[in-house]
Scaffold this motif. Structure first.
Motif, PDB file in Angstrom:
ATOM      1  N   GLU A 135      40.180  44.213  45.562  1.00 51.71           N
ATOM      2  CA  GLU A 135      39.760  42.997  45.072  1.00 51.71           C
ATOM      3  C   GLU A 135      38.415  43.071  43.609  1.00 51.71           C
ATOM      4  O   GLU A 135      38.017  44.264  43.489  1.00 51.71           O
ATOM      5  CB  GLU A 135      38.550  42.108  45.711  1.00 51.71           C
ATOM      6  CG  GLU A 135      39.460  41.511  47.379  1.00 51.71           C
ATOM      7  CD  GLU A 135      38.398  40.640  48.332  1.00 51.71           C
ATOM      8  OE1 GLU A 135      37.505  40.199  47.794  1.00 51.71           O
ATOM      9  OE2 GLU A 135      38.961  40.272  49.306  1.00 51.71           O
ATOM     10  N   VAL A 136      38.667  41.552  43.158  1.00 49.98           N
ATOM     11  CA  VAL A 136      37.792  42.059  41.731  1.00 49.98           C
ATOM     12  C   VAL A 136      36.372  42.076  42.603  1.00 49.98           C
ATOM     13  O   VAL A 136      36.059  41.656  43.329  1.00 49.98           O
ATOM     14  CB  VAL A 136      37.768  40.656  40.345  1.00 49.98           C
ATOM     15  CG1 VAL A 136      36.911  40.850  39.760  1.00 49.98           C
ATOM     16  CG2 VAL A 136      39.441  41.159  40.793  1.00 49.98           C
ATOM     17  N   ARG A 191      32.601  41.983  43.385  1.00 50.56           N
ATOM     18  CA  ARG A 191      31.817  40.528  43.774  1.00 50.56           C
ATOM     19  C   ARG A 191      30.723  40.906  44.054  1.00 50.56           C
ATOM     20  O   ARG A 191      30.505  41.471  44.887  1.00 50.56           O
ATOM     21  CB  ARG A 191      32.328  39.144  43.625  1.00 50.56           C
ATOM     22  CG  ARG A 191      31.710  38.279  43.780  1.00 50.56           C
ATOM     23  CD  ARG A 191      32.189  37.316  45.066  1.00 50.56           C
ATOM     24  NE  ARG A 191      31.562  36.015  45.032  1.00 50.56           N
ATOM     25  CZ  ARG A 191      30.695  35.681  46.308  1.00 50.56           C
ATOM     26  NH1 ARG A 191      30.521  36.683  47.195  1.00 50.56           N
ATOM     27  NH2 ARG A 191      30.084  35.235  46.420  1.00 50.56           N
ATOM     28  N   THR A 245      27.287  36.906  40.972  1.00 51.97           N
ATOM     29  CA  THR A 245      28.287  37.919  40.010  1.00 51.97           C
ATOM     30  C   THR A 245      29.015  39.124  39.706  1.00 51.97           C
ATOM     31  O   THR A 245      30.062  39.610  40.901  1.00 51.97           O
ATOM     32  CB  THR A 245      27.722  38.757  39.115  1.00 51.97           C
ATOM     33  OG1 THR A 245      25.885  38.268  39.600  1.00 51.97           O
ATOM     34  CG2 THR A 245      27.894  39.246  38.150  1.00 51.97           C
ATOM     35  N   VAL A 246      30.419  38.279  39.762  1.00 54.79           N
ATOM     36  CA  VAL A 246      31.815  39.058  39.596  1.00 54.79           C
ATOM     37  C   VAL A 246      32.033  39.919  38.301  1.00 54.79           C
ATOM     38  O   VAL A 246      31.171  39.003  36.883  1.00 54.79           O
ATOM     39  CB  VAL A 246      33.066  37.815  39.241  1.00 54.79           C
ATOM     40  CG1 VAL A 246      34.402  38.391  39.250  1.00 54.79           C
ATOM     41  CG2 VAL A 246      32.856  36.899  40.577  1.00 54.79           C
ATOM     42  N   GLU A 251      34.085  41.008  35.981  1.00 54.73           N
ATOM     43  CA  GLU A 251      35.187  41.371  35.738  1.00 54.73           C
ATOM     44  C   GLU A 251      35.794  42.230  34.652  1.00 54.73           C
ATOM     45  O   GLU A 251      36.398  41.997  33.942  1.00 54.73           O
ATOM     46  CB  GLU A 251      35.103  39.161  34.533  1.00 54.73           C
ATOM     47  CG  GLU A 251      35.156  38.143  35.798  1.00 54.73           C
ATOM     48  CD  GLU A 251      34.830  36.914  34.432  1.00 54.73           C
ATOM     49  OE1 GLU A 251      35.279  37.608  34.047  1.00 54.73           O
ATOM     50  OE2 GLU A 251      34.967  35.852  35.154  1.00 54.73           O
ATOM     51  N   ASN A 252      34.808  42.607  34.022  1.00 55.80           N
ATOM     52  CA  ASN A 252      34.771  43.719  33.249  1.00 55.80           C
ATOM     53  C   ASN A 252      35.598  45.030  34.231  1.00 55.80           C
ATOM     54  O   ASN A 252      35.899  45.979  33.381  1.00 55.80           O
ATOM     55  CB  ASN A 252      33.748  44.766  32.103  1.00 55.80           C
ATOM     56  CG  ASN A 252      32.799  44.959  33.388  1.00 55.80           C
ATOM     57  OD1 ASN A 252      32.008  44.032  34.193  1.00 55.80           O
ATOM     58  ND2 ASN A 252      32.327  46.226  33.157  1.00 55.80           N
ATOM     59  N   THR A 253      35.747  44.981  35.580  1.00 55.45           N
ATOM     60  CA  THR A 253      36.576  45.768  35.876  1.00 55.45           C
ATOM     61  C   THR A 253      37.753  45.315  36.793  1.00 55.45           C
ATOM     62  O   THR A 253      37.970  45.978  38.081  1.00 55.45           O
ATOM     63  CB  THR A 253      35.156  46.627  37.260  1.00 55.45           C
ATOM     64  OG1 THR A 253      34.263  45.436  37.941  1.00 55.45           O
ATOM     65  CG2 THR A 253      34.472  46.805  36.945  1.00 55.45           C
ATOM     66  N   THR A 254      37.820  44.410  36.544  1.00 50.51           N
ATOM     67  CA  THR A 254      39.140  43.581  36.820  1.00 50.51           C
ATOM     68  C   THR A 254      40.005  44.615  36.935  1.00 50.51           C
ATOM     69  O   THR A 254      41.254  44.118  38.214  1.00 50.51           O
ATOM     70  CB  THR A 254      39.677  42.114  36.703  1.00 50.51           C
ATOM     71  OG1 THR A 254      38.596  41.316  36.402  1.00 50.51           O
ATOM     72  CG2 THR A 254      41.006  41.917  36.687  1.00 50.51           C
ATOM     73  N   LYS A 309      38.706  48.014  39.417  1.00 44.02           N
ATOM     74  CA  LYS A 309      37.902  47.196  40.588  1.00 44.02           C
ATOM     75  C   LYS A 309      36.603  48.306  40.666  1.00 44.02           C
ATOM     76  O   LYS A 309      36.934  48.174  42.549  1.00 44.02           O
ATOM     77  CB  LYS A 309      39.028  47.309  41.551  1.00 44.02           C
ATOM     78  CG  LYS A 309      40.216  46.916  41.450  1.00 44.02           C
ATOM     79  CD  LYS A 309      39.977  45.009  41.799  1.00 44.02           C
ATOM     80  CE  LYS A 309      41.756  44.851  41.627  1.00 44.02           C
ATOM     81  NZ  LYS A 309      42.893  44.847  40.523  1.00 44.02           N
ATOM     82  N   THR A 353      32.859  49.266  40.343  1.00 45.17           N
ATOM     83  CA  THR A 353      31.853  48.917  39.187  1.00 45.17           C
ATOM     84  C   THR A 353      31.074  49.790  39.429  1.00 45.17           C
ATOM     85  O   THR A 353      30.379  51.035  39.864  1.00 45.17           O
ATOM     86  CB  THR A 353      31.228  47.894  40.002  1.00 45.17           C
ATOM     87  OG1 THR A 353      31.882  46.398  39.576  1.00 45.17           O
ATOM     88  CG2 THR A 353      29.344  46.829  39.262  1.00 45.17           C
TER      89      THR A 353
END
Length: 540
Positions: free
Chosen positions: A349-350, A352, A358-359, A361-364, A367, A369
């Motif tokens: 998952e992306v 979170r 916080t999501v 999104e830069n690691t969409t 996956k 961080t």
């Protein structure tokens, strides 16, 4: 430590050599301390590398394959087909020299062939001879030359004096990435068995055990437990980090130096304290026990193989996403190569944050961080209980590690964390930080003892900047977010700016965290008694 004193080493002769640059001549015997030992037979055999044999750069005969020139020619041709950027970089340089004085190795050695433009010409001259009409017809008039054994020896010497830090690329008006030229040159040398042990042994170890140090899973577990016991003695907090636990929400991946050698070990326990503090549902893996990737410094194929274990473990353990620790080339590989080499990671998952929502999104895509993104988000949402005064004995500066900073633009989050866990933070001069940061001079496989003189020469710009903040602000702690830096910077600052020690950022986080059930904290997490701050030192 380098045999020469700083006063001797700083006497740099900038007189151009009498020989023209196209006439190579490297005397390895006379230049000991400035080159690295070749790959060991055991590691090369295990990896199935070409032309495995015992040899030394000081030998007259390097025991090359009989058709070594053809092998390199064919390899060069394949790389040109595979990477459009390589052909562009070979063609568009106008030799303007904008990069010339930006390389830390040129600054510290004065050797013209350590200017990025001239180091690249060592490869570009062969490209012109073999792959351009002008070079084939006009030869040296067009900057072309034959690939001889002496040229190949020059490649070995100078392309293993590049840490792929990309500082020169910041100043190139054409956007030439000299680091990629170094990577391609190393790929070509590898085809005929020219590589260095400080790269090949970690690659072999990582392929065999999942980490660069060759540590087996049970030893990994023992190391983690030992560090937790040491931390309990200091803080009274008993930690029991999960290892290989299926069904955890997050897989946490770190560089192997963080559970093997100081000062990285203190960074590691800082991570664990943070996770205990917020009740994070995570697991470590004894099989993906190293996020670093020395394949980056050897071949793209080895980089791909070593990186694969992280996604494999994430899938095997059934986690939702991946969190990564403080490591430099780990993050460059993850964010610039992992998705195309080992992805897509459709099963994840992306990321979170389970604490703030916080999501990231830069690691969409990947996956995964970075720990500094994760921690700075926790601080922003007031999820941590911190006592900044616990770090008052430190006057802190921050070294932007080349790969997260220059290669990824990861600049603000580390500073945000530092400023929220300590009271005394001072920046080094503006032209030595952020995207202009100077390298530790020991990355890309060059952080070995036999290369110590060149490491100290290349470390002069960074050491000089640290010395400046030491002298002007009383700085005594240099922080960074890279395991290689935590290994290579201590001898560098001891040599150029004594009185400054080195740590990761999450060591400071661990010091500042107010843990539930902790005993009175009279020491930092290293067990060193906390010295009360005597007041601000006037800036000079």
């Amino acid at each position: 430590m380098a045999e020469k004193s700083p006063q001797e080493l700083i006497q740099i002769d900038l007189t151009p050599p009498p020989r023209k640059w196209m006439n190579p001549a490297v005397d390895f015997e006379a230049r000991r301390g400035t080159w690295s030992y070749p790959g060991g037979v055991k590691s090369l055999d295990y990896l199935g590398m070409p032309n495995v044999r015992e040899w030394s750069p000081t030998d007259a005969d390097w025991k090359l394959p009989e058709n070594w020139q053809q092998i390199i020619h064919d390899g060069f041709k394949d790389l040109l087909k595979k990477y459009r950027t390589l052909e562009i970089f070979m063609d568009i340089c106008v030799r303007c020299g904008a990069c010339a004085d930006k390389c830390h190795f040129f600054i510290g050695s004065g050797d013209p062939k350590n200017m990025p433009v001239l180091r690249a010409e060592l490869l570009r001259s062969i490209y012109r001879k073999d792959f351009t009409a002008a070079g084939k017809i006009l030869g040296s008039l067009a900057g072309a030359r034959e690939l001889t054994e002496e040229v190949l020896k020059e490649w070995y010497y100078y392309f293993f004096q590049c840490t792929e830090c990309r500082r020169c690329s910041v100043y190139c008006p054409y956007g030439i990435d000299t680091a990629e030229i170094t990577m391609m040159a190393r790929e070509l040398m590898n085809l005929v068995g020219l590589n260095i042990n400080w790269i090949m042994e970690p690659v072999a170890n990582c392929k065999r055990t999942g980490n660069h140090l060759g540590i087996q899973p049970h030893t990994y577990k023992d190391n983690v437990e030992f560090m937790c016991d040491e931390l309990e003695d200091v803080t009274g907090i008993k930690l029991d980090p999960p290892i290989n636990r299926k069904g955890a929400e997050i897989l946490f991946v770190i560089p192997s130096a963080d559970y093997f050698a100081d000062p990285g070990t203190y960074t590691f326990v800082g991570y664990l304290m943070l996770f205990e503090h917020i009740g994070l549902d995570y697991t470590l893996s004894s099989y993906a026990s190293d996020g670093g990737n020395f394949g980056l410094f050897n071949t793209a194929e080895n980089m791909k193989k070593l990186n694969w274990k992280i996604y494999h473990e994430a899938k095997r353990l059934g986690v939702k996403w991946i969190l990564g620790g403080e490591c430099g080339h780990m993050w460059r590989v993850m964010h610039q190569y992992m998705d195309t080499m080992n992805g897509p990671a459709d099963f994840l998952e992306v990321p979170r944050s389970p604490i703030t929502g916080t999501v990231f999104e830069n690691t969409t895509s990947t996956k995964m961080t970075h720990i500094c993104e994760f921690t700075s988000d926790l601080i922003k949402h007031n999820k941590l209980k911190l006592d900044k005064s616990r770090n008052d004995q430190f006057r802190v500066t921050f070294h932007d590690s080349c790969n997260p900073a220059r290669a990824m633009g990861f600049l603000e989050e580390p500073r945000y964390v530092i400023e929220n866990v300590c009271n005394h933070f001072y920046e080094m001069p503006e032209n030595t930080i952020r995207e202009h940061t100077f390298c530790c001079a020991g990355g890309a496989g060059l952080g070995n003892d036999e290369n110590m003189e060149m490491r100290m020469r290349g470390g002069l710009p960074r050491g000089n900047a640290v010395r400046w903040v030491r002298d002007h602000h009383g700085v005594n702690r240099l922080t960074c977010i890279c395991a290689i830096d935590r290994a290579t910077l201590p001898p560098l600052v001891e040599y150029w700016s004594p009185g400054v020690d080195v740590s990761g950022i999450h060591e400071l986080v661990g010091n500042a965290l107010i843990m539930e059930g902790e005993k009175e904290r009279t020491t930092d997490i290293r067990g060193v008694p906390v010295q009360p701050e005597k007041g601000e030192q006037d800036d000079v």
